[in-house]
Design an enzyme around this catalytic site. Structure first.
Site, PDB file in Angstrom:
ATOM      1  N   PHE A 140      32.338 -49.112 -70.407  1.00  0.00           N
ATOM      2  CA  PHE A 140      31.072 -49.079 -69.666  1.00  0.00           C
ATOM      3  C   PHE A 140      30.654 -50.514 -69.378  1.00  0.00           C
ATOM      4  O   PHE A 140      30.361 -51.274 -70.288  1.00  0.00           O
ATOM      5  CB  PHE A 140      29.953 -48.357 -70.422  1.00  0.00           C
ATOM      6  CG  PHE A 140      28.693 -48.312 -69.614  1.00  0.00           C
ATOM      7  CD1 PHE A 140      28.495 -47.314 -68.650  1.00  0.00           C
ATOM      8  CD2 PHE A 140      27.723 -49.293 -69.735  1.00  0.00           C
ATOM      9  CE1 PHE A 140      27.353 -47.302 -67.854  1.00  0.00           C
ATOM     10  CE2 PHE A 140      26.574 -49.280 -68.943  1.00  0.00           C
ATOM     11  CZ  PHE A 140      26.389 -48.282 -68.012  1.00  0.00           C
ATOM     12  N   ASP A 226      32.539 -58.625 -72.558  1.00  0.00           N
ATOM     13  CA  ASP A 226      31.252 -58.027 -72.207  1.00  0.00           C
ATOM     14  C   ASP A 226      30.501 -57.751 -73.511  1.00  0.00           C
ATOM     15  O   ASP A 226      30.743 -56.746 -74.181  1.00  0.00           O
ATOM     16  CB  ASP A 226      31.458 -56.741 -71.402  1.00  0.00           C
ATOM     17  CG  ASP A 226      30.127 -56.091 -71.006  1.00  0.00           C
ATOM     18  OD1 ASP A 226      29.078 -56.496 -71.560  1.00  0.00           O
ATOM     19  OD2 ASP A 226      30.144 -55.177 -70.164  1.00  0.00           O
ATOM     20  N   LYS A 268      20.780 -57.549 -71.772  1.00  0.00           N
ATOM     21  CA  LYS A 268      19.970 -56.796 -72.735  1.00  0.00           C
ATOM     22  C   LYS A 268      19.136 -57.691 -73.655  1.00  0.00           C
ATOM     23  O   LYS A 268      18.129 -58.225 -73.226  1.00  0.00           O
ATOM     24  CB  LYS A 268      20.873 -55.824 -73.496  1.00  0.00           C
ATOM     25  CG  LYS A 268      21.418 -54.734 -72.545  1.00  0.00           C
ATOM     26  CD  LYS A 268      21.962 -53.509 -73.235  1.00  0.00           C
ATOM     27  CE  LYS A 268      22.202 -52.415 -72.203  1.00  0.00           C
ATOM     28  NZ  LYS A 268      23.586 -52.054 -72.003  1.00  0.00           N
TER      29      LYS A 268
HETATM   30  C1  PLP Z   1      24.171 -51.884 -70.639  1.00  0.00           C
HETATM   31  C2  PLP Z   1      25.513 -52.454 -70.424  1.00  0.00           C
HETATM   32  C3  PLP Z   1      25.890 -52.993 -69.181  1.00  0.00           C
HETATM   33  C4  PLP Z   1      25.007 -52.929 -67.956  1.00  0.00           C
HETATM   34  O1  PLP Z   1      23.798 -53.574 -68.106  1.00  0.00           O
HETATM   35  P1  PLP Z   1      22.585 -53.208 -67.103  1.00  0.00           P
HETATM   36  O2  PLP Z   1      21.518 -54.203 -67.457  1.00  0.00           O
HETATM   37  O3  PLP Z   1      22.193 -51.799 -67.377  1.00  0.00           O
HETATM   38  O4  PLP Z   1      23.102 -53.382 -65.716  1.00  0.00           O
HETATM   39  C5  PLP Z   1      27.142 -53.562 -69.080  1.00  0.00           C
HETATM   40  N1  PLP Z   1      27.976 -53.613 -70.133  1.00  0.00           N
HETATM   41  C6  PLP Z   1      27.649 -53.100 -71.333  1.00  0.00           C
HETATM   42  C7  PLP Z   1      28.624 -53.203 -72.461  1.00  0.00           C
HETATM   43  C8  PLP Z   1      26.423 -52.496 -71.517  1.00  0.00           C
HETATM   44  O5  PLP Z   1      26.114 -51.951 -72.695  1.00  0.00           O
END
Ligand code: PLP
Length: 423
Positions: A140, A226, A268
């Site tokens: 994700f 990520d 985040k």
């Molecule tokens: C939440 C998340 C995203 C996307 O972030 P948004 O601010 O919702 O666009 C990308 N990668 C990971 C691992 C995430 O948990």
């Protein structure tokens, strides 16, 4: 306004792109949130780990309001007095030469993809339009058209095509598959989550990322980490790639377990939930492929974001949130394992630090995890099922041990209640 009224408004006038638990939140403070009727809950989602520092952290809110009164947005057409200071601060904090500031997580992932491709063409002479990026199954990384193009979640993908090419997906936590993939021609990068949060806190072998980095290096492929969900103390270290290192941001990076990605993607909790702030960090050799006019965002690097993110990172260090997440995480998993051993309905607990999941022992299509989450809500604890029958538990990292034990008691009582009602 009542819970029912608020839900009706959202249903009637808002797009139905989420399926929320039926609770309407009105106020937050630390590990707690309150609904519109004044009922208090422990927040065990933390806005998908954006609120690691706790709701409405006074220092972060103060930084937000002070800067909001002074200057909020200039665009990058001009310099502003906060961005350079923030750039210097965050690059020192995470030990990279440069940062590229964005807003949402998905934008930061897109940014990393663009930089990796450009780096491939300009530094590695990859033929035009041939650059390939390896990703992992069940990833994700956000919701843009390009990002969902390499998702294997049917909900995320179906009927959003045509899809962006240039990606290949391999099994997660599989180093042989990685080596096979990156040894193919024209591979520029491996984009990976150190723990797959949305997939159900899918936790790989301890040395997965370290070995993946070694393989990538061997084939001159960039490792893009990520850490939007796993980073900023959530998994018991500043970053999940820090492994067992518990320092709070001014690390010499000599801990044996630390793996340095070529690009670090954050979002985040970079703002403590006060404002959308994301970033890509990399060294000059990589970041300097981006020249003026080639990438940007109107809000990226605005002074409000810079002020908020600086304070949010200071709080993580000053309050030793990584150490707290590590200590409480160990206690939490021990307690959940006790429940797993006791109740057949629970299959296993997994995770690192305070990013954990309880896997329910039931068909993936059944509503067991959802039903348990609804009962948890009635008992004063908010958690949300993720893919399959899995409940993610990710409270704010400012939680105390006493609070955590209260939460364990709520979870235990709820499981017992659930089993009673099910008969
Ligand atoms: C939440 C998340 C995203 C996307 O972030 P948004 O601010 O919702 O666009 C990308 N990668 C990971 C691992 C995430 O948990």
């Amino acid at each position: 306004m009542s819970t029912a009224e608020a839900i009706e408004l959202e249903n009637k006038y808002g797009a139905h792109n989420y399926h929320p638990l039926p609770v309407v939140l009105d106020k937050g403070d630390g590990v707690y949130v309150w609904d519109v009727e004044g009922k208090r809950y422990f927040d065990f989602l933390s806005a998908y780990s954006a609120v690691n520092q706790g709701h409405c952290h006074p220092r972060i809110i103060n930084a937000l309001t002070e800067q909001a009164k002074r200057l909020t947005l200039t665009s990058r057409a001009f310099y502003n007095s906060k961005l350079g200071v923030y750039d210097a601060f965050i690059t020192e904090y995470f030990q990279f030469d440069k940062v590229l500031p964005m807003n949402s997580g998905a934008e930061a992932v897109e940014t990393a993809i663009k930089i990796a491709r450009k780096y491939g063409y300009e530094k590695r002479n990859i033929p035009e339009d041939a650059a390939k990026i390896i990703v992992a199954n069940d990833n994700f990384h956000g919701r843009t058209t390009t990002i969902i193009s390499f998702s294997n979640d049917p909900d995320a993908r179906k009927n959003f095509g045509p899809y962006t090419g240039g990606f290949a997906s391999i099994p997660y936590n599989d180093l042989d598959a990685l080596e096979k993939a990156v040894s193919q021609p024209n591979v520029v990068a491996f984009l990976v989550e150190p723990i797959q949060g949305e997939a159900g806190v899918n936790t790989p072998a301890d040395d997965y990322i370290r070995k993946a980095k070694a393989i990538c290096e061997q084939y001159d492929v960039l490792l893009l980490a990520d850490e939007i969900q796993t980073g900023i103390a959530r998994t018991g270290s500043l970053l999940a790639v820090c492994g067992n290192c518990t320092c709070e941001g001014h690390c010499e990076r000599q801990a044996e377990t630390y793996t340095r990605p070529d690009m670090l993607i954050l979002g985040k909790a970079l703002s403590g939930g006060a404002y959308p702030v994301s970033a890509v960090l990399a060294d000059d050799e990589i970041m300097n492929v981006i020249k003026p006019g080639q990438h940007g965002s109107t809000f990226g690097g605005n002074p409000l974001a810079a002020a908020v993110a600086t304070e949010a990172l200071e709080v993580v260090r000053d309050e030793k949130l990584a150490q707290n997440a590590r200590r409480l995480g160990n206690i939490f998993r021990t307690e959940m394992q006790r429940l797993v051993d006791k109740h057949d309905i629970l299959k296993l607990v997994r995770g690192r630090g305070l990013l954990n999941a309880l896997v329910v022992n039931d068909a993936p299509e059944s509503t067991t995890a959802w039903d348990i989450c609804v009962m948890l809500k009635e008992n004063g604890l908010l958690a949300k099922p993720t893919h399959g029958n899995i409940i993610r538990f990710a409270p704010p990292l400012v939680m105390t041990e006493d609070q955590l034990m209260d939460c364990v008691a709520i979870i235990e009582k709820t499981i017992e209640q659930y089993l009673e009602t099910r008969g």
